[in-house]
Enzyme design. Structure first.
Site, short mmCIF file in Angstrom:
data_model
loop_
_atom_site.label_atom_id
_atom_site.label_comp_id
_atom_site.label_asym_id
_atom_site.label_seq_id
_atom_site.Cartn_x
_atom_site.Cartn_y
_atom_site.Cartn_z
CG ASN A 1 -0.15 -0.19 2.47
OD1 ASN A 1 0.99 0.68 2.80
ND2 ASN A 1 -0.77 -1.03 3.64
CB ALA B 1 2.08 -0.60 10.16
CG ASP C 1 -6.83 -5.53 5.88
OD1 ASP C 1 -6.62 -4.83 6.36
OD2 ASP C 1 -7.79 -4.51 4.95
CE LYS D 1 8.53 -12.06 -14.10
NZ LYS D 1 9.29 -10.51 -14.98
CG PHE E 1 -3.21 5.62 13.84
CD1 PHE E 1 -2.83 6.58 13.24
CD2 PHE E 1 -2.17 6.00 15.12
CE1 PHE E 1 -1.91 8.02 14.14
CE2 PHE E 1 -1.27 6.05 16.22
CZ PHE E 1 -1.59 7.80 14.28
CE LYS F 1 -8.47 -0.31 12.72
NZ LYS F 1 -7.32 0.47 11.43
#
Length: 411
Positions: A217, A281, A285, A295, A332, A346
């Site tokens: 992210n 952090a 999820d 690969k 957070f 939350k």
């Protein structure tokens, strides 16, 4: 080390005072006097521009020590004096810290004695900026100060008020008493979290898909790193568990570098018990159900269905009742809509004590940026504290102070 004598909280401390150019330099003899009253030994470095406003003789008189000015002085530099000066100090104080010297320090320039010793030092630095209001508010100066803060430089001031140039606004150097108080706080004369242990998580996580690709992210780690540094400055024994980030490790903090959410959870559990855990952090999820050994090639396929499974919920795990649950767990909540409502939900879902809610909707510049606009939610019925838009370092300072107050009330 024996306690400092009464009234001398800085006894035995060695301060290296760097005086750069600016009208506020006239206050530095008073600053030296205030520091010495509290027991500190003060040695001064005076830049060429600083000498336009205060004389070497004045600083020598109040410090009762030599004033250093020239990088090329043969006697002083025969033993690499610019390095020795900083090594012999317990704290480097820059007052006034001009826009020019802050820019040099942020850029790593070293063309005179002051900038060279700042680049060579591993001693902590406290800066008291002083300049015209327009110079202080210029994006270049703000970026330089933010860079220095992220590297661990502590900043006191500037104050707002009338200036010698006739303008009014922020840019006045903090008064000598305020700088002295900041020096005392640095050495633990005011360390409300001394003896406490803190855990902070920061940055994104990288969840591997194959040896080349991963899920991640946009988190920068700026806010979490700033929180860890702020808690450490208040005296906490702080462990920072961070995912991959370009942020430098904060000074005075134990840092554990991890990649994935599972690694972050393991490192957090290893750091317990603590008095406070701050989960800043942006933990992924989801992760790939199976990590490919090689690969994954695009040839021979028009689409790729990637099966995902949930990662461990670190905030919920740390909030679970048990012997190792920290007395205070702070989460957070980065939200793009209904910020406070979603953050309240939350908090209830995770079981943490506080939630810091921040708006990361497109256009806010918050996610990965240098500033944050947050709401601190401390209880189900408590009205959230709406903080103004602040630099992430200032958000961290406010949050650390609130944590110190809360833990102090519970002791």
């Amino acid at each position: 080390m024996p306690p400092a004598p009464a009234g001398k909280p800085l006894a035995g401390k060695r301060i290296l005072l760097v005086v750069s150019g600016g009208i506020a330099a006239y206050k530095t003899p008073e600053l030296v006097r205030r520091l010495r009253e509290r027991g500190a030994a003060v040695r001064c470095v005076l830049t060429e521009a600083g000498a336009r406003f205060v004389t070497p003789l004045a600083l020598e008189a109040v410090s009762e020590d030599v004033v250093y000015r020239d990088l090329w002085a043969l006697t002083a530099e025969s033993g690499m004096g610019h390095i020795q000066l900083s090594r012999e100090a317990d704290l480097v104080v820059i007052a006034p810290a001009s826009a020019d010297l802050l820019a040099k320090q942020a850029s790593g320039l070293a063309d005179d004695l002051a900038s060279t010793l700042l680049l060579a030092t591993d001693t902590e630095v406290l800066a008291a900026p002083a300049m015209n209001v327009r110079m202080w508010q210029h994006p270049a100066t703000q970026a330089n100060v933010e860079t220095l803060r992220r590297r661990g430089v502590r900043v006191v001031g500037p104050d707002a008020g009338d200036m010698a140039c006739g303008e009014h606004g922020p840019g006045r150097m903090a008064e000598p008493e305020a700088i002295r108080d900041a020096v005392e706080a640095h050495f633990g004369a005011d360390a409300p979290l001394a003896g406490r242990r803190a855990l902070v998580t920061s940055g994104p996580t990288h969840e591997p898909i194959d040896p080349v690709r991963y899920i991640a992210n946009r988190a920068s780690g700026r806010q979490g790193h700033a929180v860890a540094a702020a808690l450490a400055r208040l005296g906490a024994d702080t462990t920072l568990v961070t995912g991959p980030t370009a942020e430098p490790d904060p000074a005075g903090v134990t840092v554990r570098h991890v990649e994935s959410a599972r690694e972050m959870l393991t490192a957090c559990e290893a750091a317990l018990p603590v008095d406070v855990a701050v989960c800043a952090a942006a933990v992924g999820d989801w992760r790939a159900a199976e990590e490919a050994a090689h690969k994954c090639k695009r040839e021979g396929r028009d689409a790729w269905a990637l099966e995902l499974v949930q990662n461990p919920d670190i905030l919920a795990r740390l909030s679970q009742p048990g012997a190792n649950r920290p007395p205070l767990v702070v989460g957070f909540a980065a939200e793009t809509d209904a910020v406070v409502a979603n953050a309240r939900a939350k908090r209830a879902r995770k079981g943490c004590d506080w939630i810091v809610a921040n708006d990361v909707a497109p256009g806010t510049g918050t996610f990965g940026g240098a500033h944050n606009t947050v709401h601190l939610i401390t209880g189900d019925d408590a009205e959230p504290e709406a903080w103004p838009r602040l630099a992430k370092t200032d958000v961290a300072e406010r949050l650390a102070a609130r944590i110190a107050d809360s833990l102090g009330e519970g002791s």
